[in-house]
Design an enzyme around this catalytic site. Sequence first.
Site, PDB file in Angstrom:
ATOM      1  N   ASP A  98     157.895   5.460  82.695  1.00  0.00           N
ATOM      2  CA  ASP A  98     157.090   5.889  81.546  1.00  0.00           C
ATOM      3  C   ASP A  98     156.378   7.213  81.811  1.00  0.00           C
ATOM      4  OD1 ASP A  98     157.718   3.789  79.887  1.00  0.00           O
ATOM      5  OD2 ASP A  98     155.835   2.690  80.170  1.00  0.00           O
ATOM      6  N   HIS A 140     146.539   5.885  75.721  1.00  0.00           N
ATOM      7  CA  HIS A 140     146.697   4.864  76.776  1.00  0.00           C
ATOM      8  C   HIS A 140     146.109   5.289  78.125  1.00  0.00           C
ATOM      9  CE1 HIS A 140     149.281   2.646  74.110  1.00  0.00           C
ATOM     10  NE2 HIS A 140     150.218   3.574  74.092  1.00  0.00           N
ATOM     11  N   ASP A 176     148.643   4.407  65.403  1.00  0.00           N
ATOM     12  CA  ASP A 176     149.861   4.367  66.224  1.00  0.00           C
ATOM     13  C   ASP A 176     150.348   2.921  66.312  1.00  0.00           C
ATOM     14  OD1 ASP A 176     150.971   6.309  68.803  1.00  0.00           O
ATOM     15  OD2 ASP A 176     151.258   4.144  69.040  1.00  0.00           O
TER      16      ASP A 176
HETATM   17  N1  V1S Z   1     157.292   0.480  73.517  1.00  0.00           N
HETATM   18  C1  V1S Z   1     157.800   1.084  74.354  1.00  0.00           C
HETATM   19  C2  V1S Z   1     158.336   1.829  75.436  1.00  0.00           C
HETATM   20  N2  V1S Z   1     159.543   2.483  75.495  1.00  0.00           N
HETATM   21  C3  V1S Z   1     159.557   3.090  76.709  1.00  0.00           C
HETATM   22  C4  V1S Z   1     160.599   3.956  77.208  1.00  0.00           C
HETATM   23  C5  V1S Z   1     161.794   4.077  76.521  1.00  0.00           C
HETATM   24  C6  V1S Z   1     162.773   4.932  76.999  1.00  0.00           C
HETATM   25  C7  V1S Z   1     162.533   5.659  78.158  1.00  0.00           C
HETATM   26  F1  V1S Z   1     163.464   6.512  78.598  1.00  0.00           F
HETATM   27  C8  V1S Z   1     161.335   5.558  78.837  1.00  0.00           C
HETATM   28  C9  V1S Z   1     160.365   4.700  78.362  1.00  0.00           C
HETATM   29  N3  V1S Z   1     158.426   2.808  77.371  1.00  0.00           N
HETATM   30  C10 V1S Z   1     157.670   2.050  76.606  1.00  0.00           C
HETATM   31  C11 V1S Z   1     156.316   1.526  76.941  1.00  0.00           C
HETATM   32  C12 V1S Z   1     155.297   2.652  76.857  1.00  0.00           C
HETATM   33  C13 V1S Z   1     155.094   3.107  75.450  1.00  0.00           C
HETATM   34  C14 V1S Z   1     154.141   4.285  75.355  1.00  0.00           C
HETATM   35  C15 V1S Z   1     153.820   4.646  73.930  1.00  0.00           C
HETATM   36  C16 V1S Z   1     152.949   5.878  73.831  1.00  0.00           C
HETATM   37  C17 V1S Z   1     152.267   6.028  72.473  1.00  0.00           C
HETATM   38  O1  V1S Z   1     153.235   6.146  71.457  1.00  0.00           O
HETATM   39  O2  V1S Z   1     151.471   4.913  72.143  1.00  0.00           O
HETATM   40  C18 V1S Z   1     151.300   7.204  72.386  1.00  0.00           C
HETATM   41  C19 V1S Z   1     151.566   8.439  72.979  1.00  0.00           C
HETATM   42  N4  V1S Z   1     156.361   0.992  78.288  1.00  0.00           N
HETATM   43  C20 V1S Z   1     156.911  -0.211  78.545  1.00  0.00           C
HETATM   44  O3  V1S Z   1     157.380  -0.915  77.672  1.00  0.00           O
HETATM   45  C21 V1S Z   1     156.951  -0.623  80.007  1.00  0.00           C
HETATM   46  C22 V1S Z   1     158.165  -0.859  80.637  1.00  0.00           C
HETATM   47  C23 V1S Z   1     157.240  -1.948  80.433  1.00  0.00           C
HETATM   48  C24 V1S Z   1     159.472  -0.910  79.878  1.00  0.00           C
HETATM   49  C25 V1S Z   1     160.178   0.452  79.862  1.00  0.00           C
HETATM   50  N5  V1S Z   1     160.447   0.888  81.241  1.00  0.00           N
HETATM   51  C26 V1S Z   1     161.145   2.187  81.193  1.00  0.00           C
HETATM   52  C27 V1S Z   1     159.184   0.998  81.995  1.00  0.00           C
HETATM   53  C28 V1S Z   1     158.429  -0.346  82.008  1.00  0.00           C
HETATM   54 ZN    ZN Z   2     152.786   4.614  70.190  1.00  0.00          ZN
HETATM   55 CA    CA Z   3     147.280   1.589  67.169  1.00  0.00          CA
END
Ligand code: V1S
Ligand code: ZN
Ligand code: CA
Length: 382
Positions: A98, A140, A176
Amino acid sequence: HPAPPGEQRSTGTVVWTDRFLDYTWTPEHPMKPARLKFTMALAESLGLLDGVELLAPTAADRADLLRIHTPDYIEAVEQARAPVGSPQAPPYGLGSPDNPVFPGMHQAASVIVGGTLAAARAIAEGRTRRAVSIGGGMHHAMADAASGFCVYNDAAVAISWLLDNGFDRIAYLDVDVHHGDGVQRAFYADPRVLTVSLHQHPATLWPNTGWPEETGAGAAAGTAINLPVLPGTRDAQWLRGFHAVVPGALAAFRPQIVVSQCGVDTHCEDPLADLALTVDGQRAAFRAMRDLADQHAEGRWLAVGGGGYGLVRVVPRAWTHLLATALDRTIAPETAIPQDWIDLVRAQAPQVDPPRTMGDGGDIAYRPWDGPGGTGETGDAR
Ligand code: V1S
Ligand code: ZN
Ligand code: CA
């Protein structure tokens, strides 16, 4: 005291620097700077920014970051280098899929904070009533950890600055699709800050927090509000939830300023989450937040960006509507997208079919939140 409404100040200010585009993870990472570039290009192409002065921010300094982040964490970000031949992730959430380390990460993330701070200062000093920084919204980031694509928590830093500069009741609204966990955490025990997050239900989406039971601690009990919505939620249902909760909360809290995180990953085409809003519903949400700031906070509205991963078909239109909303320059959903913008994105993203109009034809015609006599134009409560 916050400056009173004045006659010479502008209604809306757009914060922008090309340095926002340096916030660039890996090429495969979903948060791509092109979404900001395409947004500004669309806004310009529509003439939305004609005669609008862009406020160019500088990077936040260490003292600014220390309002929210620990010295050790800031140092770790400054020192972070992509791991060379080591399978071990650096600490503080850095180096995960991430939040991969990228060159110039500290500087790029500091400029994002600087943008949101510049918006806060412009409003606090009475130079403008509303300011938008689409580079911000990194909700976050924690005191001592990068999380969910967020390195430094720009909104939390700006809220902390406002608290020290004449504001003692600040409302933070986070639309969001993800829970605004970092901002909620920063002010969870502070009764001066009301945090409200709408998000996809925590049982179904990372970071799996934002349960309705999270309501604030100690003297701040009741100043955190969480409204989870189920996967598949569409415009009318989402807006009904918003209007059932947010206007009443603001009327009771009486904020001096509204800070909105305007992530657009609630869209039905967003690849990361499962809500089903259209650009029309997102536009209605922005207009509702603006109108609530007009009603309850003497018009003071600080809007930041956030998530949104439909970089051609969603984010540019949605955030162009956000800019238009702040500038009181309404863009109708039927408005045709200029051909020069279509050509630009075709050249840079040939695999995606660009949108043709500024709306999705979203059906927000059923407007239960209006009640008798409402026009429904903004989805505002009456
Ligand atoms: N929801 C979601 C999501 N998708 C990904 C992701 C997808 C493709 C990739 F190439 C790399 C990552 N990560 C996540 C979430 C974090 C979401 C962040 C959102 C940010 C915001 O829009 O709110 C504001 C700026 N992370 C996870 O789901 C964690 C994991 C548990 C799953 C994904 N792997 C890559 C890491 C661990
Ligand atoms: Zn988001
Ligand atoms: Ca929100």
